[in-house]
Design an enzyme around this catalytic site. Structure first.
Site, short mmCIF file in Angstrom:
data_model
loop_
_atom_site.label_atom_id
_atom_site.label_comp_id
_atom_site.label_asym_id
_atom_site.label_seq_id
_atom_site.Cartn_x
_atom_site.Cartn_y
_atom_site.Cartn_z
N LYS A 4 3.72 0.90 -1.36
CA LYS A 4 3.96 -0.33 -0.60
C LYS A 4 3.24 -1.53 -1.23
O LYS A 4 2.37 -1.37 -2.08
CB LYS A 4 3.51 -0.10 0.85
CG LYS A 4 4.33 1.00 1.58
CD LYS A 4 3.92 1.10 3.05
CE LYS A 4 4.77 2.15 3.77
NZ LYS A 4 4.43 2.20 5.23
N ASN B 263 -0.33 0.66 4.80
CA ASN B 263 -0.86 2.01 4.60
C ASN B 263 -0.43 2.66 3.29
O ASN B 263 -0.29 3.87 3.19
CB ASN B 263 -0.56 2.89 5.82
CG ASN B 263 0.92 3.04 6.08
OD1 ASN B 263 1.74 2.52 5.32
ND2 ASN B 263 1.27 3.77 7.11
N GLU C 185 17.52 8.22 2.35
CA GLU C 185 16.66 7.19 1.75
C GLU C 185 16.81 7.15 0.23
O GLU C 185 16.84 6.06 -0.37
CB GLU C 185 15.21 7.45 2.16
CG GLU C 185 14.98 7.21 3.65
CD GLU C 185 13.62 7.66 4.16
OE1 GLU C 185 13.38 7.52 5.38
OE2 GLU C 185 12.79 8.13 3.35
N HIS D 297 4.99 5.21 1.62
CA HIS D 297 5.98 5.78 2.53
C HIS D 297 6.29 7.20 2.07
O HIS D 297 6.28 7.49 0.88
CB HIS D 297 7.28 4.95 2.48
CG HIS D 297 8.43 5.63 3.17
ND1 HIS D 297 8.61 5.58 4.53
CD2 HIS D 297 9.44 6.42 2.69
CE1 HIS D 297 9.68 6.29 4.86
NE2 HIS D 297 10.21 6.81 3.76
P1 IDP Z 1 5.02 7.05 8.63
O1 IDP Z 1 5.11 6.00 7.55
O2 IDP Z 1 3.70 7.80 8.57
O3 IDP Z 1 6.21 7.96 8.64
P2 IDP Z 1 6.19 5.75 10.96
O4 IDP Z 1 5.82 6.07 12.38
O5 IDP Z 1 7.51 6.23 10.44
O6 IDP Z 1 4.99 6.27 10.03
O7 IDP Z 1 6.10 4.16 10.81
C1 IDP Z 1 6.65 3.53 9.69
C2 IDP Z 1 5.66 2.49 9.20
O8 IDP Z 1 5.51 1.48 10.21
C3 IDP Z 1 4.23 3.00 8.96
O9 IDP Z 1 4.07 3.61 7.69
C4 IDP Z 1 3.43 1.74 9.07
O10 IDP Z 1 3.53 0.95 7.88
C5 IDP Z 1 4.15 1.01 10.19
N1 IDP Z 1 3.54 1.32 11.49
C6 IDP Z 1 3.63 2.46 12.19
N2 IDP Z 1 2.95 2.39 13.35
C7 IDP Z 1 2.42 1.16 13.37
C8 IDP Z 1 1.61 0.48 14.35
O11 IDP Z 1 1.25 1.01 15.39
N3 IDP Z 1 1.26 -0.81 14.01
C9 IDP Z 1 1.65 -1.41 12.86
N4 IDP Z 1 2.42 -0.80 11.93
C10 IDP Z 1 2.80 0.46 12.18
MG MG Z 2 8.18 7.56 9.01
#
Ligand code: IDP
Ligand code: MG
Length: 139
Positions: A11, A114, A128, A117
């Site tokens: 990212k 974070n 994807e 992905h």
């Molecule tokens: P993942 O990337 O671990 O699969 P997902 O729940 O699919 O997590 O969420 C997609 C992305 O959305 C996360 O990687 C993160 O960048 C963002 N995200 C998820 N939850 C939050 C939150 O509570 N606040 C802000 N951003 C979030």
């Molecule tokens: Mg996800």
């Protein structure tokens, strides 16, 4: 049977902080083979479409804005049990909860920025990978 392909993005935060090489090295040294890779800057439309599944969640707008804030590295990775093994390697969504040595533990600062992905299922990995790569761009 579990599939052998997953999809990842390094990212904008991790690319901008200079962690691309370190993250790719971890991916490769953990047994993943790169089957497609590109360095791109997502448009708002493209990022919005990719994350459409999250469109009702409160962080959706911020997520799209973050994912278009700078270039990313997108890749298709191959390994036995790729989806689950890669989720283990990247760690929990919130880096504060990510296990020691995982990519998010090492290179991410916050739940939104974070670092990486990783696909969450074989079905989504296929969707994807095709969203980002044509048949001529994957091997
Ligand atoms: P993942 O990337 O671990 O699969 P997902 O729940 O699919 O997590 O969420 C997609 C992305 O959305 C996360 O990687 C993160 O960048 C963002 N995200 C998820 N939850 C939050 C939150 O509570 N606040 C802000 N951003 C979030
Ligand atoms: Mg996800």
């Amino acid at each position: 049977m579990s599939g052998n392909i997953t999809f990842t993005m390094i990212k904008p935060d991790a690319v901008g902080n200079g962690y691309t090489g370190k993250i790719l090295d971890l991916i490769i040294s953990n047994g993943f083979k790169i089957r497609g890779m590109k360095f791109i800057h997502l448009s708002e439309a493209k990022a919005g479409e990719f994350y459409a599944v999250h469109s009702e969640r409160p962080f959706y707008k911020d997520l799209v804005s973050f994912m278009t804030s700078g270039p990313i590295v997108a890749a298709i990775l191959e390994k036995d049990n790729a989806v689950a093994d890669f989720r283990t390697l990247i760690g929990a969504t919130n880096p504060a909860e990510a296990a020691p040595g995982t990519i998010r533990n090492l290179y991410a600062k916050s739940i939104d920025a974070n670092a990486v992905h990783g696909s969450d299922s074989d079905e989504n990995a296929a969707i994807e990978a095709s969203f980002f790569f044509s048949a001529f761009e994957r091997f």
